[in-house]
Design a protein around this motif. Structure first.
Motif: not given
Length: 521
Positions: A7-8, A82-84, A129-131, A196-197
């Motif tokens: 999850p976020a 996952g953004r990471r 940016l999302s991170t 991670e998100s």
């Protein structure tokens, strides 16, 4: 390792906030700087690789084109898996492509590798940016996002200066090696500090829309870049441009019928959203097209070194930064429309002055064009970006971020393609070389750097032809800025402030509206 369906992320520990911000901004600056940094190496590239003027356009534009084409689907993949992971994959691709590019001397291979870099950058930019927005607590988020925006705006000019400094002692390959170092530093930082998100419950990726968008953009930009070689009136050129526009029109129709589209065309009914997107696209159309043309003029016509050419752009940066910081206060006092249109008019005025340059122009004339150009960019960029984000509800802020990035990169790709094509076409048409062997004449017509290698009277004629092409290209840029000013003035006439739409129209947190039409006006 976290699950791909994690999850976020909640807010990171306070001690890590600054580290996360530094790492994501290094990653962002690395991929944004790569759009402009190679421009200062164009003369060196032309001499060593024997690239034609059209190939030089492709070496620069392949990066921007792939970057722009993949931004929306890459951002969606990062949000879902996952953004990471997206950051790590994008930085690895970007760094590996840069290392390979530093080892090649073939223009076609270099074009392909620049496309690989663009694919990596498309994974990196939206993930940064999302991170930040998913990691920082609300109280600190605005500050972090403002730092992100400053890095995004300044990195192109910083890239020019860094490349100019490197080229004083090394070849164009050093620009790619700098990419490797920065990508490696950002990758290690991501591994160590970035949490991670992800948003695993997002709707299925719109693969059909992504393919149509990529196909349409590639076909259109390819046809524009190749137009000087074939001729603008050639049936193949006209057919390619027509096919690209038709595919993009098909993309719009396809998205209108999707329950969860990649980009819902109905959002452009919101006049602030439409004005912001159009303005950002045309501003960066002008900016990156201008940098592509100007770096060649400063080095090949004026004879400046790479570092001097980059330093010559300082008046633009010196005016852009303070005006950009003052823009929110001006917008708060006078509203969006006045400062925004004034900024675009300043961009047009600056390009009009720069279009008068010739081979013997003094530097003060260059500075006289750069000052209104920088001030205009700084004044117009803040209201344009704010209009995109403020016009949408909180649940659609990811769409606003993606649209801002897409408009910027697409504008840059088209600016280099169109203005570079105008320069190339005029250069070929105006370069008369009677009595020369065909092979020598063809070499001189391929690029100004090749004509200088021929030497003698050919060099002088080629310089004059290049200046003619540059003046035409910069007049085209001025026309684009005028068009942007007129469009923004018309769209915002008697329009409510963008927040009114965001407050009144809260819709589900997907790019589309689950099959319902938004009521944006």
């Amino acid at each position: 390792m976290p699950s791909p369906h994690a999850p976020a992320a909640g807010p990171a520990p306070a001690a890590r906030h600054n580290l996360v911000l530094v790492v994501t901004c290094v990653a962002l600056g690395t991929v944004v700087a790569a759009m402009a940094s190679l421009n200062v190496a164009l003369p060196d590239l032309a001499r060593e690789t024997h690239a034609t003027q059209t190939q030089l356009s492709w070496i620069i534009d392949a990066y921007s084109l792939v970057f722009a084409s993949l931004l929306l689907p890459a951002g969606a993949l990062g949000d879902r898996f996952g953004r990471r992971r997206a950051l790590l994959a994008g930085l690895a691709v970007f760094g590996a492509g840069s290392a390979a590019a530093a080892l090649t001397t073939d223009p076609s291979t270099l074009i392909a590798l620049r496309g690989v870099l663009g694919a990596g950058a498309a994974l990196v930019m939206p993930a940064t940016l999302s991170t930040i927005t998913s990691t920082f607590p609300r109280a600190q988020r605005a500050r972090a996002v403002s730092v992100w925006a400053a890095v995004a705006g300044a990195s192109a000019l910083v890239g020019l200066f860094a490349s100019g400094a490197l080229l004083e002692g090394w070849s164009w390959r050093s620009v790619f090696l700098l990419n490797v170092v920065l990508a490696l530093a950002a990758l290690v930082g991501t591994l160590l500090f970035v949490p991670e998100s992800a948003e695993p419950r997002q709707p299925r990726l719109d693969v059909g829309g992504a393919l149509l968008a990529v196909a349409g953009l590639v076909t259109l930009v390819y046809s524009v870049i190749e137009a000087p070689t074939r001729g603008w009136a050639d049936p193949v050129t006209l057919a390619g441009i027509g096919l690209g526009l038709a595919i993009l029109a098909g993309f719009v129709l396809f998205e209108l019928r999707r329950e969860n589209p990649l980009l819902d065309p109905r959002l452009f009914r919101n006049r602030h959203f439409a004005a912001g997107s159009l303005s950002i696209m045309l501003q960066f159309f002008v900016f990156f097209g201008f940098v592509f043309v100007m770096m060649q003029y400063l080095q090949l016509v004026r004879g400046d070194s790479a570092l001097m050419a980059a330093t010559a752009m300082l008046p633009m940066a010196v005016t852009m930064v303070p005006v950009s910081r003052a823009a929110p206060a001006l917008v708060g006092r006078f509203g969006f429309r006045g400062p925004w249109v004034a900024g675009l008019a300043g961009v047009a005025a600056g390009m009009g002055v720069l279009s008068r340059l010739d081979a013997s122009s003094p530097y003060w004339l260059i500075a006289a064009g750069l000052v209104p150009l920088g001030a205009g960019m700084g004044l117009a960029m803040t209201p344009a970006t704010t209009s995109i984000t403020d016009a949408l509800p909180r649940s659609l802020q990811n769409v606003g971020s993606a649209m801002n990035d897409l408009a910027r990169e697409l504008g840059g790709a088209l600016g280099i393609a169109v203005l570079g094509s105008l320069l190339s076409a005029a250069y070929r048409d105006h370069l008369s070389l009677p009595g020369l062997p065909q092979q020598v004449a063809d070499a001189a017509r391929s690029s100004l750097a090749a004509a200088h290698a021929v030497g003698g009277p050919v060099s002088g004629r080629a310089t004059a032809a290049f200046v003619d092409g540059m003046q035409l290209a910069l007049l085209g840029a001025a026309s684009a800025a005028v068009l942007a000013a007129l469009a923004v003035a018309a769209l915002l006439r008697s329009a409510p402030r963008p927040e009114a739409f965001a407050d009144a129209q809260e819709v589900p947190a997907t790019v589309g509206a689950q099959g319902r039409q938004p009521t944006y006006r």
